[in-house]
Design an enzyme around this catalytic site. Structure first.
Site, PDB file in Angstrom:
ATOM      1  N   GLY A 135       0.785  -1.232   0.000  1.00  0.00           N
ATOM      2  CA  GLY A 135       0.000   0.000   0.000  1.00  0.00           C
ATOM      3  C   GLY A 135       0.811   1.272   0.000  1.00  0.00           C
ATOM      4  O   GLY A 135       0.241   2.365  -0.055  1.00  0.00           O
ATOM      5  N   GLU A 179       4.238  -6.294   1.423  1.00  0.00           N
ATOM      6  CA  GLU A 179       3.766  -6.693   0.090  1.00  0.00           C
ATOM      7  C   GLU A 179       3.607  -5.490  -0.833  1.00  0.00           C
ATOM      8  O   GLU A 179       2.501  -5.165  -1.253  1.00  0.00           O
ATOM      9  CB  GLU A 179       2.389  -7.355   0.206  1.00  0.00           C
ATOM     10  N   PRO A 180       4.674  -4.814  -1.147  1.00  0.00           N
ATOM     11  CA  PRO A 180       4.533  -3.638  -2.000  1.00  0.00           C
ATOM     12  C   PRO A 180       4.337  -4.009  -3.467  1.00  0.00           C
ATOM     13  O   PRO A 180       4.996  -4.923  -3.979  1.00  0.00           O
ATOM     14  CB  PRO A 180       5.875  -2.925  -1.825  1.00  0.00           C
ATOM     15  N   GLY A 181       3.422  -3.330  -4.112  1.00  0.00           N
ATOM     16  CA  GLY A 181       3.283  -3.445  -5.561  1.00  0.00           C
ATOM     17  C   GLY A 181       3.701  -2.113  -6.160  1.00  0.00           C
ATOM     18  O   GLY A 181       4.794  -1.948  -6.695  1.00  0.00           O
ATOM     19  N   ARG A 182       2.808  -1.137  -5.959  1.00  0.00           N
ATOM     20  CA  ARG A 182       2.988   0.186  -6.567  1.00  0.00           C
ATOM     21  C   ARG A 182       4.372   0.785  -6.313  1.00  0.00           C
ATOM     22  O   ARG A 182       5.020   1.275  -7.237  1.00  0.00           O
ATOM     23  CB  ARG A 182       1.932   1.128  -5.982  1.00  0.00           C
ATOM     24  N   TYR A 200     -10.479   5.785 -11.089  1.00  0.00           N
ATOM     25  CA  TYR A 200     -10.355   6.368  -9.737  1.00  0.00           C
ATOM     26  C   TYR A 200     -10.235   7.889  -9.763  1.00  0.00           C
ATOM     27  O   TYR A 200      -9.999   8.508  -8.723  1.00  0.00           O
ATOM     28  CB  TYR A 200      -9.088   5.843  -9.043  1.00  0.00           C
ATOM     29  N   CYS A 241     -14.745   5.335 -27.151  1.00  0.00           N
ATOM     30  CA  CYS A 241     -16.002   6.053 -27.365  1.00  0.00           C
ATOM     31  C   CYS A 241     -16.839   6.135 -26.096  1.00  0.00           C
ATOM     32  O   CYS A 241     -17.941   5.571 -26.019  1.00  0.00           O
ATOM     33  CB  CYS A 241     -16.768   5.415 -28.515  1.00  0.00           C
ATOM     34  N   GLU A 242     -16.279   6.754 -25.110  1.00  0.00           N
ATOM     35  CA  GLU A 242     -17.003   7.071 -23.872  1.00  0.00           C
ATOM     36  C   GLU A 242     -16.464   8.405 -23.375  1.00  0.00           C
ATOM     37  O   GLU A 242     -15.260   8.664 -23.485  1.00  0.00           O
ATOM     38  CB  GLU A 242     -16.738   6.006 -22.783  1.00  0.00           C
ATOM     39  N   TYR A 244      -0.313  -0.842 -12.013  1.00  0.00           N
ATOM     40  CA  TYR A 244      -1.728  -0.903 -12.392  1.00  0.00           C
ATOM     41  C   TYR A 244      -1.971  -0.162 -13.717  1.00  0.00           C
ATOM     42  O   TYR A 244      -3.005   0.441 -13.911  1.00  0.00           O
ATOM     43  CB  TYR A 244      -2.608  -0.357 -11.255  1.00  0.00           C
TER      44      TYR A 244
HETATM   45  N1  LLP Z   1      -1.268  -7.075  -0.989  1.00  0.00           N
HETATM   46  C1  LLP Z   1      -2.577  -7.246  -1.210  1.00  0.00           C
HETATM   47  C2  LLP Z   1      -3.281  -8.316  -0.515  1.00  0.00           C
HETATM   48  C3  LLP Z   1      -3.253  -6.395  -2.095  1.00  0.00           C
HETATM   49  O1  LLP Z   1      -4.549  -6.566  -2.303  1.00  0.00           O
HETATM   50  C4  LLP Z   1      -2.541  -5.366  -2.751  1.00  0.00           C
HETATM   51  C5  LLP Z   1      -3.223  -4.459  -3.662  1.00  0.00           C
HETATM   52  C6  LLP Z   1      -1.159  -5.243  -2.493  1.00  0.00           C
HETATM   53  C7  LLP Z   1      -0.564  -6.107  -1.594  1.00  0.00           C
HETATM   54  C8  LLP Z   1      -0.310  -4.221  -3.152  1.00  0.00           C
HETATM   55  O2  LLP Z   1      -0.709  -2.910  -2.909  1.00  0.00           O
HETATM   56  P1  LLP Z   1       0.228  -1.698  -3.393  1.00  0.00           P
HETATM   57  O3  LLP Z   1       1.532  -1.781  -2.621  1.00  0.00           O
HETATM   58  O4  LLP Z   1       0.446  -1.845  -4.859  1.00  0.00           O
HETATM   59  O5  LLP Z   1      -0.552  -0.478  -3.076  1.00  0.00           O
HETATM   60  N2  LLP Z   1      -5.713  -0.705  -8.962  1.00  0.00           N
HETATM   61  C9  LLP Z   1      -5.483   0.207  -7.866  1.00  0.00           C
HETATM   62  C10 LLP Z   1      -4.734  -0.447  -6.736  1.00  0.00           C
HETATM   63  C11 LLP Z   1      -5.431  -1.661  -6.184  1.00  0.00           C
HETATM   64  C12 LLP Z   1      -4.597  -2.414  -5.197  1.00  0.00           C
HETATM   65  C13 LLP Z   1      -5.241  -3.683  -4.788  1.00  0.00           C
HETATM   66  N3  LLP Z   1      -4.474  -4.450  -3.875  1.00  0.00           N
HETATM   67  C14 LLP Z   1      -4.772   1.440  -8.397  1.00  0.00           C
HETATM   68  O6  LLP Z   1      -4.505   1.503  -9.603  1.00  0.00           O
HETATM   69  O7  LLP Z   1      -4.503   2.377  -7.660  1.00  0.00           O
END
Ligand code: LLP
Length: 430
Positions: free
Chosen positions: A243, A285-288, A328, A355-356, A384
């Protein structure tokens, strides 16, 4: 007066032209066409090291699970694997991609929701750690087979996130088990002779403040203590989720890892010792955070259209290519890649080919005067971005290239028309 745009690595202004990780974006667009995602290997590695170092400095037993959903390109997965990352997955597809990019089963975690029985069977057969999201899931899993390890996703009753869609804990959340139910779940798993345990939470996505983590980790640890005391089990890991945000808007600040280390990791270390929880791994658990600013999206201006009310810049990437602004209302910085030295004298809506009317990458955005043929760079597009793109309006998905030591490589070819019809079957007698 020319407003100075603050560009930071891997972005660079060379005489008014944008370079990304040492490459001219104009040359990349000419070579590979647009829309094009460009990924910097170096930036992903730098982000990983920055985050990992901040945590490990305070607590030795750290595991970084990359949340594959942010960007599941195989090359991105491989880069993070080579950094030492583990992998957080949410679907059999992500598990598959993790396995083929070198993550062994013991390095993969599954944090699904609304999970099917056949998924549970696949996970338990493969010995992949599951973060249980409901009592139903636990019951069904134990009926299939007793796994070696179980982790429960807890709702710490505190959520946060950049948009309500991205808040994944708190009273309205569909995710996780609440305190009492979580304690019961551990007791059930223990009675079923599960031997190893973890505990998990993920409070939301796009969080720039440290405070929500402080409160949520405190709550998670208090639940872990109760489980330890009342059920009598030890935790091999405590997973506090991902997050961690990145700045998108000009006024956003960087996530403060120093503050996170002192307000979250240091208290974590003290509390687990005070509570007698041993030395569990601290998992994140970083994604972003790892991938967002490691990619830009290049898109070409087709149309400049002026109505009595507004000015529109029409580009070749819409919400089929990057859905975040539409879904969002997210802000992504946009640069006119060939006019970095020009003043931002105009205000445009930057719109795509879908087309929206919701198909806009930016609304009322100050930009230099834009002409047809100009190249725009949408920044922070690595998380994302491609992973949420679609073939809507029957548009093949974009290509992705990697910048590696100053050279570019295709890491995902541009989809072609036959990608649109793959798997379709037309009845011959129609
Ligand atoms: N762990 C779990 C269980 C999650 O559900 C998520 C993201 C993450 C880790 C990674 O979160 P991050 O570090 O990337 O914030 N599509 C949205 C974001 C949705 C995230 C859903 N879960 C966007 O584009 O902002």
């Amino acid at each position: 007066m020319v407003k100075l745009r603050k560009l930071h690595e891997p972005l660079e202004d060379r005489k008014g032209s944008l370079y990304f990780d040492g490459c001219s974006v104009k040359e990349l667009a000419e070579k590979y066409d647009t829309p094009l995602y460009v990924v910097s290997e170096k930036r992903i590695r730098d982000n990983y090291n920055h985050l990992h170092d901040a945590l490990i400095r305070i607590y030795k037993y750290v595991r970084v699970y990359y949340a594959a959903k942010a960007n599941s390109n195989l090359t991105v997965l491989k880069i993070l694997h080579s950094q030492g990352a583990y992998l957080d997955t949410v679907s059999p597809g992500e598990v598959f991609m993790g396995l083929i990019t070198g993550y062994t089963q013991d390095r993969i975690m599954y944090t699904g929701t609304s999970v099917r029985n056949d998924e549970l069977k696949m996970l338990v057969d493969a010995n992949i750690t599951v973060n249980i999201d409901s009592q139903s899931e636990l019951d069904r899993l134990l009926k299939i087979s007793v796994p070696q390890i179980i982790s429960v996703r807890v709702n710490p009753e505190i959520g946060a996130g950049h948009h309500s869609h991205c808040v994944t804990a708190g009273p309205d959340s569909k995710f996780g088990l609440w305190e009492e139910e979580a304690i019961q779940a551990y007791a059930i798993a223990q009675r079923a002779r599960v031997e190893h345990f973890g505990i998990h939470m993920h409070i939301g996505s796009g969080i720039l403040e440290v405070e929500p983590y402080v409160a949520a980790v405190e709550k998670l640890l208090s639940i872990a203590k109760r489980v330890h005391d009342e059920v009598g089990i030890n935790f091999e890991f405590i997973d506090i989720g991902g997050g961690f945000g990145v700045p998108y808007k000009p006024e956003d600040k960087e996530f403060d890892w120093g503050e996170f280390a002192s307000k979250v990791v240091a208290p974590f270390k003290n509390k687990i010792s005070e509570y007698g929880l041993g030395k569990p791994f601290l998992c994140v658990e970083p994604g972003r955070y790892l991938v967002a600013d490691a990619s830009i999206l290049l898109t070409t201006v087709n149309t400049v259209k002026v109505t009595p009310a507004k000015k529109f810049v029409g580009v070749d990437a819409g919400f089929n290519t990057l859905v975040r602004p539409t879904m969002y209302g997210s802000y992504h910085p946009i640069l006119v890649a060939n006019k970095l030295d020009k003043p931002e004298t105009e205000t445009y809506d930057v719109v795509g080919p879908i087309c929206e009317s919701g198909d806009a990458l930016a609304k009322d955005r100050a930009l230099p005067e834009v002409a047809e043929g100009d190249l725009l760079a949408v920044l922070n597009a690595g998380a994302y971005g491609f992973s949420m793109s679609s073939q809507y309006n029957a548009r093949p998905r974009a290509a992705e290239v990697l910048i590696r030591q100053g050279k570019s490589f295709v890491i995902r070819g541009r989809e072609q028309l036959d990608n649109l019809t793959a798997n379709q079957k037309v009845q011959v007698d129609l």
